[in-house]
Design a protein around this motif. Sequence first.
Motif, PDB file in Angstrom:
ATOM      1  N   ASN A  19       0.800  -1.229   0.000  1.00  0.00           N
ATOM      2  CA  ASN A  19       0.000   0.000   0.000  1.00  0.00           C
ATOM      3  C   ASN A  19       0.832   1.278   0.000  1.00  0.00           C
ATOM      4  O   ASN A  19       0.576   2.204   0.772  1.00  0.00           O
ATOM      5  CB  ASN A  19      -0.992  -0.014   1.167  1.00  0.00           C
ATOM      6  N   ASN A  51       3.194   4.223  -2.684  1.00  0.00           N
ATOM      7  CA  ASN A  51       2.872   5.104  -3.811  1.00  0.00           C
ATOM      8  C   ASN A  51       3.879   5.050  -4.958  1.00  0.00           C
ATOM      9  O   ASN A  51       3.977   5.991  -5.747  1.00  0.00           O
ATOM     10  CB  ASN A  51       2.728   6.547  -3.315  1.00  0.00           C
ATOM     11  N   THR A  86      -7.970  -8.895  -0.403  1.00  0.00           N
ATOM     12  CA  THR A  86      -8.049  -8.835  -1.861  1.00  0.00           C
ATOM     13  C   THR A  86      -9.438  -9.203  -2.378  1.00  0.00           C
ATOM     14  O   THR A  86      -9.637  -9.294  -3.585  1.00  0.00           O
ATOM     15  CB  THR A  86      -7.016  -9.793  -2.495  1.00  0.00           C
ATOM     16  N   TYR A 115      -4.869  -6.398   5.320  1.00  0.00           N
ATOM     17  CA  TYR A 115      -5.290  -5.999   3.985  1.00  0.00           C
ATOM     18  C   TYR A 115      -5.877  -7.190   3.227  1.00  0.00           C
ATOM     19  O   TYR A 115      -5.349  -8.299   3.287  1.00  0.00           O
ATOM     20  CB  TYR A 115      -4.110  -5.401   3.220  1.00  0.00           C
ATOM     21  N   GLU A 117     -12.583  -8.996   3.373  1.00  0.00           N
ATOM     22  CA  GLU A 117     -12.612  -7.657   3.971  1.00  0.00           C
ATOM     23  C   GLU A 117     -13.709  -7.554   5.032  1.00  0.00           C
ATOM     24  O   GLU A 117     -13.493  -6.976   6.112  1.00  0.00           O
ATOM     25  CB  GLU A 117     -12.844  -6.605   2.882  1.00  0.00           C
ATOM     26  N   LYS A 177      -3.856  -2.403  -1.964  1.00  0.00           N
ATOM     27  CA  LYS A 177      -3.669  -1.597  -3.172  1.00  0.00           C
ATOM     28  C   LYS A 177      -2.536  -2.151  -4.021  1.00  0.00           C
ATOM     29  O   LYS A 177      -2.640  -2.277  -5.246  1.00  0.00           O
ATOM     30  CB  LYS A 177      -3.384  -0.140  -2.792  1.00  0.00           C
ATOM     31  N   ASN A 178      -1.436  -2.506  -3.372  1.00  0.00           N
ATOM     32  CA  ASN A 178      -0.301  -3.103  -4.071  1.00  0.00           C
ATOM     33  C   ASN A 178       0.581  -3.820  -3.058  1.00  0.00           C
ATOM     34  O   ASN A 178       0.494  -3.575  -1.854  1.00  0.00           O
ATOM     35  CB  ASN A 178       0.519  -2.057  -4.848  1.00  0.00           C
TER      36      ASN A 178
END
Length: 368
Positions: free
Chosen positions: A76, A78, A143, A141, A148, A174-175
């Motif tokens: 998560n 950037n 997927t 986190y 979730e 997110k990643n």
Amino acid sequence: MKNILILLGVVLGIAVFATSCGDAKPKSTETKKENETIMDNRNVKEVYFAGGCFWGTEHFFQQIRGVVGTEVGYANGNKENPTYEEVVSHTTGFAETVKVKYDPEQVDLKLLIDLYFKTIDPTSLNKQGNDRGDQYRTGIYSTDKATEAIIKEEVQKLSKNYDKPVLVETIPLKNFYKAEDYHQDYLDKNPGGYCHIEPGLFEMARKANPLPTKKENKEMKYQKKDKAVLKKELSDEQYRVTQENGTERAFQNEYWDETREGIYVDITTGEPLFISTDKFESGCGWPSFSKPITKQLIDEKLDRSHGMTRVEVRSKTGDAHLGHVFNDGPADKGGLRYCINSASLKFVPKADMQKEGYGEYISLLDKK
């Protein structure tokens, strides 16, 4: 703390040592191959845990039965493909995170979340143990939406145990980028290396999900299925009867006149319910039994539908509608008549009982 130790290790060319992580033992090649086989053959799921330094968090999850694979990395942030140096610069927004692959048939996600909470201070912001920085924030986190939802529900429950606000992130992934190789399985390769998790917790993790006993294995063999799954597996009539409390037509169903020896099991779970020696011809047009194999397998509920007062019969594990029970059965068999829909049952002939897993019930057929 961990950053300083890594720098010292690089400069001096020595292994990094600090707080002991207990009697950590590297996993054998055989164990890893076994886990890989499990991952190939089972419905493996994944979830991502950020809990401070990922060395200790990974090692902790590796101890839990049902966890079949782990990988440490950065989540998560950037930018793409961050290095460790970029992550610790506090400019990329990544959290040190462990990707956990687990077999849901062996370990429940709720247990993993509960155990994870024992390794962190969930009220601490960007700090776990001696480590400081946003890369050490806590989070779980996901997927997919189902995972979730479970995460949010469990964290909310656990939050009630704390006086301060719980700061564990519960957001979608997110990643995630795999960390450098020297970070992977770090405590396996460096027993006694730095770890922010108290050593006794590793032993607790090893014992937290023991193999079920023979009795528990038997109970776990039959599981209630989701209605969406049953919709695909059952015929329209079987679904209508078992899930919508339907009734099939008298004399126009599969087993009303079945006379072979064998066992009748719940069509939704496969759990044994009735045997042929308790079946009798009642003239009603549906399979009739004097009793179930054991009362522990069924639930009986008052039913006032359709302007009548009856006692409904449901399977206990599958919660499937089976039929009704009446007190007009043969007196010499106890006086009860379990009037059961064929659509709620699967008949297994005596000749097939052993190969289909019902061998232990064959002896019941000899008891007249």
